[in-house]
Write an enzyme that holds these catalytic residues in place. Structure first.
Site, PDB file in Angstrom:
ATOM      1  N   ASP A   1       2.196   2.101   3.351  1.00 13.78           N
ATOM      2  CA  ASP A   1       3.132   1.129   3.925  1.00 13.78           C
ATOM      3  C   ASP A   1       4.563   1.594   3.711  1.00 13.78           C
ATOM      4  O   ASP A   1       5.428   1.402   4.572  1.00 13.78           O
ATOM      5  CB  ASP A   1       3.010  -0.244   3.242  1.00 13.78           C
ATOM      6  CG  ASP A   1       1.681  -0.911   3.437  1.00 13.78           C
ATOM      7  OD1 ASP A   1       0.991  -0.591   4.422  1.00 13.78           O
ATOM      8  OD2 ASP A   1       1.333  -1.771   2.605  1.00 13.78           O
TER       9      ASP A   1
ATOM     10  N   HIS B   1       0.868  -1.174   0.000  1.00 14.70           N
ATOM     11  CA  HIS B   1       0.000   0.000   0.000  1.00 14.70           C
ATOM     12  C   HIS B   1       0.910   1.230   0.000  1.00 14.70           C
ATOM     13  O   HIS B   1       2.032   1.187   0.515  1.00 14.70           O
ATOM     14  CB  HIS B   1      -0.861   0.075   1.263  1.00 14.70           C
ATOM     15  CG  HIS B   1      -1.817  -1.053   1.453  1.00 14.70           C
ATOM     16  ND1 HIS B   1      -1.450  -2.242   2.037  1.00 14.70           N
ATOM     17  CD2 HIS B   1      -3.139  -1.163   1.165  1.00 14.70           C
ATOM     18  CE1 HIS B   1      -2.500  -3.039   2.095  1.00 14.70           C
ATOM     19  NE2 HIS B   1      -3.541  -2.416   1.582  1.00 14.70           N
TER      20      HIS B   1
ATOM     21  N   GLU C   1     -10.571  -6.544  -4.871  1.00 11.09           N
ATOM     22  CA  GLU C   1     -10.435  -7.653  -3.924  1.00 11.09           C
ATOM     23  C   GLU C   1     -11.734  -7.803  -3.130  1.00 11.09           C
ATOM     24  O   GLU C   1     -12.031  -6.986  -2.267  1.00 11.09           O
ATOM     25  CB  GLU C   1      -9.264  -7.398  -2.979  1.00 11.09           C
ATOM     26  CG  GLU C   1      -8.995  -8.542  -2.030  1.00 11.09           C
ATOM     27  CD  GLU C   1      -7.707  -8.361  -1.255  1.00 11.09           C
ATOM     28  OE1 GLU C   1      -7.695  -8.705  -0.063  1.00 11.09           O
ATOM     29  OE2 GLU C   1      -6.716  -7.862  -1.831  1.00 11.09           O
TER      30      GLU C   1
ATOM     31  N   ASP D   1      -4.593 -13.745  -3.102  1.00 10.90           N
ATOM     32  CA  ASP D   1      -3.946 -13.510  -1.814  1.00 10.90           C
ATOM     33  C   ASP D   1      -3.990 -14.816  -1.034  1.00 10.90           C
ATOM     34  O   ASP D   1      -5.075 -15.298  -0.672  1.00 10.90           O
ATOM     35  CB  ASP D   1      -4.667 -12.411  -1.030  1.00 10.90           C
ATOM     36  CG  ASP D   1      -4.143 -11.023  -1.362  1.00 10.90           C
ATOM     37  OD1 ASP D   1      -3.329 -10.900  -2.297  1.00 10.90           O
ATOM     38  OD2 ASP D   1      -4.544 -10.055  -0.698  1.00 10.90           O
TER      39      ASP D   1
ATOM     40  N   ASP E   1      -5.912 -13.862   8.807  1.00 13.12           N
ATOM     41  CA  ASP E   1      -4.737 -13.706   7.939  1.00 13.12           C
ATOM     42  C   ASP E   1      -3.572 -14.592   8.380  1.00 13.12           C
ATOM     43  O   ASP E   1      -2.441 -14.120   8.521  1.00 13.12           O
ATOM     44  CB  ASP E   1      -4.290 -12.244   7.891  1.00 13.12           C
ATOM     45  CG  ASP E   1      -5.217 -11.382   7.059  1.00 13.12           C
ATOM     46  OD1 ASP E   1      -5.843 -11.919   6.134  1.00 13.12           O
ATOM     47  OD2 ASP E   1      -5.319 -10.171   7.330  1.00 13.12           O
TER      48      ASP E   1
ATOM     49  N   HIS F   1     -11.066 -14.150   2.852  1.00 19.53           N
ATOM     50  CA  HIS F   1     -12.259 -13.398   2.477  1.00 19.53           C
ATOM     51  C   HIS F   1     -13.322 -14.326   1.899  1.00 19.53           C
ATOM     52  O   HIS F   1     -14.521 -14.111   2.111  1.00 19.53           O
ATOM     53  CB  HIS F   1     -11.911 -12.317   1.457  1.00 19.53           C
ATOM     54  CG  HIS F   1     -11.026 -11.233   1.991  1.00 19.53           C
ATOM     55  ND1 HIS F   1     -10.625 -10.155   1.231  1.00 19.53           N
ATOM     56  CD2 HIS F   1     -10.452 -11.056   3.208  1.00 19.53           C
ATOM     57  CE1 HIS F   1      -9.856  -9.358   1.954  1.00 19.53           C
ATOM     58  NE2 HIS F   1      -9.730  -9.896   3.162  1.00 19.53           N
TER      59      HIS F   1
END
Length: 440
Positions: A103, A100, A231, A295, A308, A270
């Site tokens: 980030d 990102h 996403e 992902d 995650d 997700h």
């Protein structure tokens, strides 16, 4: 300065090795179905969980003590973080990374500071990429962390927030293009609602569509040849998100004429939050013509949120890879580890253990999936199940050769009395297990 000085470069040592800092199944040069494992998997390490997350949760403060996360000059810390990241990528031997915008660069106290800081760090990332050979799989903009995005970015009731978000995406897409990124991801983390009592659903969907249309226009204007990816996620942080799952995203894109411009980046955790299997979402994306990238992670079935965790199920990933391989594999996409070590895993080695183990799982699963593709048993049974639709009668129905009235008349005239045929699910499941567990 080295941040992982005591960690050696991770090498393939084979399944008999007991070295925890070695690959036991991922031999990047091994050829499977005409490509190396490295070419098939296109592995990426994410910036945010690996180098940004301080180890906090909603009940406790950050547990990690990363050198690049200590107080100091923000840009200098960002450069140190980049140095640590590229040292990690290089030692792990992964070809790609993802980020990102916030980030990699400090956001600053104004939009102008954000633009300037990000530009400086994009220059630095370009230098690090050139020196290491590591490439950018995709970039994106963080449009969910700052309080200004509490009510969404594109779907916010305040057009100034929309404009701020547009500025971030403009610069993040430009940066992705400049750094040679192969995709750009749009995750609508807060593009949804908390309550319908204050939400205009029609207006917010129209705002979201307008935002995406602007991104598409900018992509073409700057000559970015990578893929734009949404996403999907059903909820968290909002109660309900507009990119709920693959089917919802496809319907939305089709409604606004964007179905040929944007594909999907599918995250395993997700998918399960939406009540689907990872396999389902990947298969559905291919069926709808919107598959883009993945992902790789997992959730905890006992928890109702996005944990995650690193993927560790060869069984689950074999079926995911089966869909990917039988449709020709990745093009611009890859396997991005949107995964983080647990909060108690505070040692630098833990970052390596998590990725090494997950990469081995990917390699095992891909090889098992390749067996299913090569022996063609699943596909042969699927073809046989639908074979009658390839006959003259089935083709005539699908080509518009019958109306509802004429088809009903034909069925009555022929006295059709179809019999139920076995779906052979148990046999199919046995074929999958044989591919996964057969001794080699």
């Amino acid at each position: 300065m080295s941040y992982f000085e005591h960690i050696p470069a991770i090498r393939y040592e084979g399944p008999q090795s007991d070295n925890p800092l070695a690959y036991h199944h991922y031999d990047r040069t091994k050829r499977v179905l005409g490509k190396t494992l490295e070419e098939h998997l296109r592995i990426a390490v994410c910036y945010w969980h690996t180098f940004v997350w301080p180890g906090h949760d909603i009940f406790g403060q950050g547990a990690f003590r990363r050198p690049w996360q200590q107080p100091g000059d923000a840009l200098e810390r960002a450069r140190q973080k980049a140095d640590a990241a590229f040292e990690f990528f290089t030692k792990l031997g992964t070809p790609f990374y993802t980020f990102h915008d916030t980030d990699v660069a400090p956001e600053g106290d104004s939009l102008r500071e954000y633009v300037d800081n990000f530009a400086r760090m994009v220059d630095y990332l370009g230098e690090r990429q050139q020196a290491s050979g590591v490439r950018l799989l995709w970039g994106t903009a963080n449009l969910f962390s700052h309080p200004r995005f509490a009510a969404g970015a594109a779907t916010n009731p305040n057009p100034d927030v929309f404009a701020w978000a547009a500025t971030q995406v403009r610069h993040a897409l430009d940066a992705t293009h400049r750094l040679g990124g192969e995709n750009y991801v749009l995750w609508g983390g807060r593009e949804g609602y908390e309550t319908l009592l204050n939400t205009d659903l029609k207006r917010e969907r129209e705002q979201f569509a307008r935002f995406l249309s602007m991104v598409v226009e900018h992509k073409h204007r700057i000559g970015f040849r990578g893929a734009l990816l949404i996403e999907p996620k059903p909820q968290e942080p909002t109660k309900h998100q507009y990119d709920y799952d693959v089917a919802t995203v496809h319907g939305f894109l089709t409604q606004y004429g964007l179905q040929d411009e944007i594909r999907v980046n599918i995250e395993a955790n997700h998918a399960t939050l939406a009540g689907h299997s990872f396999h389902h979402e990947i298969a559905n994306a291919f069926a709808l013509g919107v598959f883009g990238s993945v992902d790789a992670n997992r959730g905890d079935p006992q928890n109702g949120w996005d944990t995650d965790q690193f993927p560790n199920s060869v069984e689950e990933l074999t079926l995911a890879f089966y869909e990917i391989l039988r449709h020709g594999g990745f093009t611009t996409g890859g396997m991005n580890f949107d995964a983080k070590v647990r909060r108690q895993s505070v040692d630098p080695e833990d970052l390596f253990y998590g990725h090494v183990g997950a990469i081995d799982v990917l390699a095992l699963a891909l090889e098992r999936a390749a067996v299913l593709v090569e022996n063609d048993r699943l596909e042969a049974m699927r073809r046989q199940r639908y074979a009658q639709w390839d006959d003259a009668f089935g083709r005539k129905i699908l080509s518009g050769g019958y109306t509802l009235e004429s088809l009903a008349a034909d069925a009555l005239a022929r006295g059709v009395n179809p019999q139920h045929a076995s779906g052979a699910q148990e046999r199919l499941e046995n074929i999958v297990n044989q591919a996964i567990y057969a001794l080699r």
